[in-house]
Design a protein around this motif. Sequence first.
Motif, PDB file in Angstrom:
ATOM      1  N   PRO A  87       0.808  -1.224   0.000  1.00 37.38           N
ATOM      2  CA  PRO A  87       0.000   0.000   0.000  1.00 37.38           C
ATOM      3  C   PRO A  87       0.841   1.275   0.000  1.00 37.38           C
ATOM      4  O   PRO A  87       0.412   2.297   0.521  1.00 37.38           O
ATOM      5  N   LYS A  88       2.042   1.242  -0.591  1.00 33.08           N
ATOM      6  CA  LYS A  88       2.940   2.392  -0.513  1.00 33.08           C
ATOM      7  C   LYS A  88       2.386   3.627  -1.221  1.00 33.08           C
ATOM      8  O   LYS A  88       2.703   4.759  -0.853  1.00 33.08           O
ATOM      9  N   ASP A  89       1.560   3.421  -2.244  1.00 36.22           N
ATOM     10  CA  ASP A  89       1.004   4.550  -2.988  1.00 36.22           C
ATOM     11  C   ASP A  89      -0.424   4.877  -2.577  1.00 36.22           C
ATOM     12  O   ASP A  89      -1.071   5.730  -3.196  1.00 36.22           O
ATOM     13  N   THR A  90      -0.918   4.211  -1.544  1.00 35.38           N
ATOM     14  CA  THR A  90      -2.280   4.447  -1.077  1.00 35.38           C
ATOM     15  C   THR A  90      -2.283   5.583  -0.060  1.00 35.38           C
ATOM     16  O   THR A  90      -1.440   5.607   0.840  1.00 35.38           O
ATOM     17  N   ALA A 104      -4.969   2.897  16.348  1.00 37.02           N
ATOM     18  CA  ALA A 104      -4.082   4.011  16.669  1.00 37.02           C
ATOM     19  C   ALA A 104      -2.715   3.874  16.022  1.00 37.02           C
ATOM     20  O   ALA A 104      -1.800   4.620  16.338  1.00 37.02           O
ATOM     21  N   GLY A 105      -2.551   2.913  15.128  1.00 34.60           N
ATOM     22  CA  GLY A 105      -1.239   2.650  14.561  1.00 34.60           C
ATOM     23  C   GLY A 105      -0.783   3.698  13.560  1.00 34.60           C
ATOM     24  O   GLY A 105      -1.566   4.518  13.069  1.00 34.60           O
ATOM     25  N   GLU A 106       0.514   3.663  13.253  1.00 36.11           N
ATOM     26  CA  GLU A 106       1.125   4.544  12.260  1.00 36.11           C
ATOM     27  C   GLU A 106       1.695   3.680  11.136  1.00 36.11           C
ATOM     28  O   GLU A 106       2.311   2.647  11.401  1.00 36.11           O
ATOM     29  N   PRO A 107       1.512   4.103   9.867  1.00 42.01           N
ATOM     30  CA  PRO A 107       2.038   3.303   8.753  1.00 42.01           C
ATOM     31  C   PRO A 107       3.524   2.993   8.872  1.00 42.01           C
ATOM     32  O   PRO A 107       3.982   1.934   8.470  1.00 42.01           O
ATOM     33  N   GLY A 108       4.297   3.913   9.455  1.00 42.69           N
ATOM     34  CA  GLY A 108       5.735   3.709   9.555  1.00 42.69           C
ATOM     35  C   GLY A 108       6.124   2.569  10.472  1.00 42.69           C
ATOM     36  O   GLY A 108       7.256   2.068  10.408  1.00 42.69           O
ATOM     37  N   ALA A 109       5.194   2.139  11.343  1.00 42.11           N
ATOM     38  CA  ALA A 109       5.491   1.059  12.282  1.00 42.11           C
ATOM     39  C   ALA A 109       4.992  -0.289  11.778  1.00 42.11           C
ATOM     40  O   ALA A 109       5.126  -1.291  12.478  1.00 42.11           O
ATOM     41  N   VAL A 110       4.457  -0.313  10.563  1.00 44.37           N
ATOM     42  CA  VAL A 110       3.870  -1.543  10.048  1.00 44.37           C
ATOM     43  C   VAL A 110       4.871  -2.295   9.174  1.00 44.37           C
ATOM     44  O   VAL A 110       5.544  -1.709   8.325  1.00 44.37           O
ATOM     45  N   ARG A 111       4.975  -3.593   9.415  1.00 39.71           N
ATOM     46  CA  ARG A 111       5.822  -4.460   8.594  1.00 39.71           C
ATOM     47  C   ARG A 111       4.943  -5.567   7.999  1.00 39.71           C
ATOM     48  O   ARG A 111       4.044  -6.056   8.659  1.00 39.71           O
ATOM     49  N   ARG A 112       5.253  -5.929   6.762  1.00 42.08           N
ATOM     50  CA  ARG A 112       4.488  -6.986   6.097  1.00 42.08           C
ATOM     51  C   ARG A 112       5.281  -8.284   6.084  1.00 42.08           C
ATOM     52  O   ARG A 112       6.461  -8.290   5.730  1.00 42.08           O
ATOM     53  N   ILE A 286      -1.006 -23.371   2.416  1.00 40.05           N
ATOM     54  CA  ILE A 286      -1.553 -22.032   2.595  1.00 40.05           C
ATOM     55  C   ILE A 286      -0.418 -21.018   2.687  1.00 40.05           C
ATOM     56  O   ILE A 286       0.673 -21.325   3.184  1.00 40.05           O
ATOM     57  N   ARG A 287      -0.681 -19.846   2.122  1.00 39.86           N
ATOM     58  CA  ARG A 287       0.261 -18.730   2.259  1.00 39.86           C
ATOM     59  C   ARG A 287      -0.479 -17.548   2.866  1.00 39.86           C
ATOM     60  O   ARG A 287      -1.527 -17.145   2.370  1.00 39.86           O
ATOM     61  N   ALA A 288       0.065 -17.023   3.938  1.00 30.85           N
ATOM     62  CA  ALA A 288      -0.555 -15.892   4.626  1.00 30.85           C
ATOM     63  C   ALA A 288       0.284 -14.632   4.410  1.00 30.85           C
ATOM     64  O   ALA A 288       1.509 -14.663   4.569  1.00 30.85           O
ATOM     65  N   VAL A 289      -0.375 -13.557   4.043  1.00 30.31           N
ATOM     66  CA  VAL A 289       0.253 -12.242   3.950  1.00 30.31           C
ATOM     67  C   VAL A 289      -0.333 -11.399   5.083  1.00 30.31           C
ATOM     68  O   VAL A 289      -1.546 -11.194   5.143  1.00 30.31           O
ATOM     69  N   VAL A 290       0.532 -10.927   5.970  1.00 23.21           N
ATOM     70  CA  VAL A 290       0.078 -10.313   7.216  1.00 23.21           C
ATOM     71  C   VAL A 290       0.810  -8.995   7.454  1.00 23.21           C
ATOM     72  O   VAL A 290       2.030  -8.907   7.267  1.00 23.21           O
ATOM     73  N   ASP A 291       0.047  -7.977   7.838  1.00 24.29           N
ATOM     74  CA  ASP A 291       0.636  -6.705   8.280  1.00 24.29           C
ATOM     75  C   ASP A 291       0.641  -6.675   9.802  1.00 24.29           C
ATOM     76  O   ASP A 291      -0.375  -6.969  10.446  1.00 24.29           O
ATOM     77  N   SER A 298      -0.513  -5.093  16.996  1.00 23.60           N
ATOM     78  CA  SER A 298      -1.768  -5.411  16.303  1.00 23.60           C
ATOM     79  C   SER A 298      -1.471  -6.039  14.946  1.00 23.60           C
ATOM     80  O   SER A 298      -0.424  -5.786  14.339  1.00 23.60           O
ATOM     81  N   VAL A 299      -2.410  -6.849  14.484  1.00 23.87           N
ATOM     82  CA  VAL A 299      -2.197  -7.672  13.293  1.00 23.87           C
ATOM     83  C   VAL A 299      -3.382  -7.510  12.336  1.00 23.87           C
ATOM     84  O   VAL A 299      -4.532  -7.441  12.770  1.00 23.87           O
ATOM     85  N   ARG A 300      -3.082  -7.451  11.036  1.00 22.97           N
ATOM     86  CA  ARG A 300      -4.141  -7.519  10.017  1.00 22.97           C
ATOM     87  C   ARG A 300      -3.741  -8.554   8.986  1.00 22.97           C
ATOM     88  O   ARG A 300      -2.662  -8.467   8.401  1.00 22.97           O
ATOM     89  N   VAL A 301      -4.598  -9.546   8.781  1.00 16.60           N
ATOM     90  CA  VAL A 301      -4.354 -10.543   7.746  1.00 16.60           C
ATOM     91  C   VAL A 301      -4.816  -9.948   6.419  1.00 16.60           C
ATOM     92  O   VAL A 301      -5.999  -9.694   6.213  1.00 16.60           O
ATOM     93  N   VAL A 302      -3.858  -9.708   5.513  1.00 16.04           N
ATOM     94  CA  VAL A 302      -4.155  -9.051   4.243  1.00 16.04           C
ATOM     95  C   VAL A 302      -4.783 -10.035   3.255  1.00 16.04           C
ATOM     96  O   VAL A 302      -5.773  -9.742   2.592  1.00 16.04           O
ATOM     97  N   GLU A 303      -4.189 -11.224   3.164  1.00 19.61           N
ATOM     98  CA  GLU A 303      -4.660 -12.201   2.188  1.00 19.61           C
ATOM     99  C   GLU A 303      -4.227 -13.594   2.610  1.00 19.61           C
ATOM    100  O   GLU A 303      -3.167 -13.775   3.206  1.00 19.61           O
TER     101      GLU A 303
END
Length: 364
Positions: A87-90, A104-112, A286-291, A298-303
Amino acid sequence: FIEGWAVRTNNPPSGHVRGEGALQVCAAYEAQMDKLAKKLGVDPAELRLRNVMATGDVLPTGQTVTCPAPVAELLQAVRDFPLPALPKDTPEDEWLLPGGPEGAGEPGAVRRGVGYALGMVHMLGAEGADEVSTATVKVHDGVATVLCAAVETGQGFTTLARQIVQETLGIDEVHVAPVDTDQPPAGPSCRGRHTWVSGGAVERAAKMVRTQLLQPLAHKFGMSTELLQITDGKITSYDGVLSTTVTEAMDGKELWATAQCRPHPTEPLDEAGQGDAFVGLAFCAIRAVVDVDIELGSVRVVELALAQDVGRILNPAQLTARIEAGVTQGVGAALTENLRTARGLVRHPDLTGYALPTALDTPD
């Protein structure tokens, strides 16, 4: 070498769930595979591909895998599936951060991160369990009735039973009778066994009725029943000479048959833990893509990309729904569900405190 313990506790009694016991073991050995890959400097998916199980391999119980074991193909399929775009261009206000829209997170602290896992589950009972189911199919006045003690618990058996009879006998109206204790047992509902065993019994009974229906016609026209086919309620011969409806062929008769399905037997493990304990095996990759927000945790499962060894598909819509439901249950087990107890008592005996994943928590 595997060592296990059975421990008596005052925790609540356990109940049945998809793939019971497999999740915990998968999490353990997949974590080990990732550690090995890092130590060796090898891509985690590549290391798994080098070590996948295949038909002809021997299990720790000494049983040779004779069933199809397309583990490499499953893993390669999810590995080749395109990764979701970063999501670098989002715009920041449109980015779904871990923690949800109000997080309350910040994009700069998110790793995929990208993770792979392989799973295996044995089909039907094991170690000498007698797998058997009995079904009866009756046909009268153009209506078919199925009697089987397989309990419909939402897994879709009644739909499959109707499909099997409709396809075998060409009869549209098929009823599945309520389960009765007077019926022979059909066994538990787990691991798709009612599709295999109870569905197999329904198919055998329906084929026996089909033979009863077609034999008089075949005898009349001097041909075998194999040269007759039933399609859309019509019976036709291979040469087109015979063409009649199922209703006309029934001529007011009542036909019925009872059949059993019993897959090949298994055997208990001996004192050394060896033996042919399993009827068959099924596999999944299975392959999980996770932020992950590395500051908040905090965790978000992208796909989730999934490939399953499912055998012959009887109902595509039903299959898709069951896979999506199973994957969503996995997301819940990993991230939101937590059964907390205090001195043997459940602290949240309702779904307010026990967080099940919703549609908003379910990834693509």
